[in-house]
Write an enzyme that holds these catalytic residues in place. Structure first.
Site, PDB file in Angstrom:
ATOM      1  N   THR A  69       0.831  -1.204   0.000  1.00  0.00           N
ATOM      2  CA  THR A  69       0.000   0.000   0.000  1.00  0.00           C
ATOM      3  C   THR A  69       0.865   1.252   0.000  1.00  0.00           C
ATOM      4  O   THR A  69       0.596   2.213  -0.737  1.00  0.00           O
ATOM      5  CB  THR A  69      -0.937   0.000   1.226  1.00  0.00           C
ATOM      6  OG1 THR A  69      -1.734  -1.183   1.208  1.00  0.00           O
ATOM      7  CG2 THR A  69      -1.837   1.216   1.216  1.00  0.00           C
ATOM      8  N   ILE A  70       1.915   1.254   0.820  1.00  0.00           N
ATOM      9  CA  ILE A  70       2.837   2.395   0.843  1.00  0.00           C
ATOM     10  C   ILE A  70       3.455   2.596  -0.534  1.00  0.00           C
ATOM     11  O   ILE A  70       3.560   3.723  -1.033  1.00  0.00           O
ATOM     12  CB  ILE A  70       3.938   2.179   1.904  1.00  0.00           C
ATOM     13  CG1 ILE A  70       3.326   2.091   3.302  1.00  0.00           C
ATOM     14  CG2 ILE A  70       4.978   3.298   1.854  1.00  0.00           C
ATOM     15  CD1 ILE A  70       4.304   1.643   4.366  1.00  0.00           C
ATOM     16  N   THR A  95       1.073  -7.086   7.092  1.00  0.00           N
ATOM     17  CA  THR A  95       1.588  -8.289   7.754  1.00  0.00           C
ATOM     18  C   THR A  95       2.973  -8.050   8.335  1.00  0.00           C
ATOM     19  O   THR A  95       3.241  -8.340   9.500  1.00  0.00           O
ATOM     20  CB  THR A  95       1.650  -9.454   6.755  1.00  0.00           C
ATOM     21  OG1 THR A  95       0.343  -9.707   6.254  1.00  0.00           O
ATOM     22  CG2 THR A  95       2.184 -10.717   7.422  1.00  0.00           C
ATOM     23  N   LEU A 215      20.266   3.950   3.537  1.00  0.00           N
ATOM     24  CA  LEU A 215      19.669   5.208   3.976  1.00  0.00           C
ATOM     25  C   LEU A 215      18.696   5.662   2.894  1.00  0.00           C
ATOM     26  O   LEU A 215      18.919   5.413   1.704  1.00  0.00           O
ATOM     27  CB  LEU A 215      20.741   6.276   4.201  1.00  0.00           C
ATOM     28  CG  LEU A 215      21.796   5.968   5.272  1.00  0.00           C
ATOM     29  CD1 LEU A 215      22.906   7.014   5.240  1.00  0.00           C
ATOM     30  CD2 LEU A 215      21.157   5.916   6.661  1.00  0.00           C
ATOM     31  N   GLU A 271       5.274  -6.690  -4.601  1.00  0.00           N
ATOM     32  CA  GLU A 271       4.719  -6.932  -5.929  1.00  0.00           C
ATOM     33  C   GLU A 271       5.753  -7.636  -6.795  1.00  0.00           C
ATOM     34  O   GLU A 271       6.851  -7.106  -7.011  1.00  0.00           O
ATOM     35  CB  GLU A 271       4.296  -5.616  -6.584  1.00  0.00           C
ATOM     36  CG  GLU A 271       3.102  -4.956  -5.924  1.00  0.00           C
ATOM     37  CD  GLU A 271       1.841  -5.792  -6.031  1.00  0.00           C
ATOM     38  OE1 GLU A 271       1.595  -6.368  -7.110  1.00  0.00           O
ATOM     39  OE2 GLU A 271       1.108  -5.886  -5.035  1.00  0.00           O
TER      40      GLU A 271
END
Length: 299
Positions: A69-70, A95, A215, A271
């Site tokens: 989703t992010i 999850t 980073l 994905e």
């Protein structure tokens, strides 16, 4: 907090019935904070809701879900044109929540929601694959990819990130290394890879630190390759310190090219993407993200 600008929460449909989240949102609304909520049910919903967020003039688009989703919300944000683009907020509801965990997003939903709305917006990098698909956290290939894509949903729901390790041990006898060639700035390697991690972030697969030096605002991708002929010795060797481990190869570059004689699959923030040729590059300062002041992934 009533003087804070409005936000839009894009919520993964799997978390739509989260009563704790509803209470946290209602409490903030009672304080006078304006929060729009939209729920995704299929691919493409997040991009449409980001467009709506810009029309509403919100300051922040909050991704409520897991790494996938992010990723979807972040990808939609970097594709926006114009000067006024909302910042990304993160509400970990998936999850594994690898990216949220590694950047220090609070586990408590009320605290995470307040950070997503009122936290300092910092420019961070994002990675792009073959000039189209993006990932904000990590691309993993080989053993790790097959495990995360094949782990049953019920097992993930019951055990969270530990489910990946358990399923990996169950499948160990059927998994083989991927032969490939990887090039980057001052980097070249070819051979058989059991696991490939290319990180903007540090961890994947439910807490596995594949790229511990990554980073998110240094303009670089971190690469880690686990080599070896057999899965079990390679897994055991990961318990050794990095400097003692002959099966670990590290690299850092703004880009990596990967070629394979057969299709290999990379997992981009959850994905899968398959192919024989991959060009992965960092897009520096591609979006603004609301992060805690002590975020360990900032230089």
């Amino acid at each position: 907090m009533a003087d804070l600008p409005a936000s839009l929460l894009i919520l993964n449909g799997k978390s739509a019935d989260n009563e704790q989240l509803r209470e946290a949102i209602m409490l903030l609304r009672d304080e006078g904070i304006k929060i729009h909520v939209r729920v995704t049910w299929e691919k493409g919903d997040a991009a449409r809701f980001v467009d709506e967020a810009r029309q509403l003039g919100v300051a922040t688009v909050i991704a409520g879900g897991g790494d996938g989703t992010i990723n979807e919300v972040a990808t939609a944000l970097i594709q926006c044109e114009g000067n006024v683009i909302p910042a990304l907020g993160i509400l970990p509801l998936g999850t594994a929540n690898d990216f949220a965990t590694s950047v220090g997003i609070p586990v408590a939903l009320d605290k995470a929601l307040k950070l997503a709305i009122a936290g300092n917006a910092i420019e961070i990098d994002i990675a792009q694959v073959n000039k189209e698909t993006c990932f904000i956290n990590m691309a993993t290939g080989g053993f790790g990819t097959r495990i995360t894509t094949e782990t049953p949903e019920k097992l993930k729901a019951a055990l969270g990130g530990v489910s990946y390790i358990i399923h990996g041990l169950m499948r160990m006898d059927t998994l083989q290394p991927d032969r490939c060639e990887i090039r980057g700035e001052n980097f070249h390697w070819q051979g058989d890879a059991l696991v490939i991690g290319i990180g903007n972030g540090r961890q994947a697969g439910g807490g596995q630190q594949l790229c511990p030096n990554a980073l998110i605002n240094d303009g670089l991708l971190q690469l880690r390759i686990f080599t070896g002929d057999e899965i079990l010795p390679a897994l055991v060797s990961t318990l050794k310190p990095d400097e003692e481990n002959p099966n670990i190869i590290d690299g850092a570059s703004a880009w990596f090219d990967i070629q394979a004689p057969h299709d290999i699959t990379f997992n981009l923030d959850g994905e899968p993407l398959s192919g024989q040729n991959f060009h992965i590059e960092i897009l520096p300062a591609a979006l603004r993200c609301r992060l805690p002041p002590d975020c360990p992934l900032l230089r």
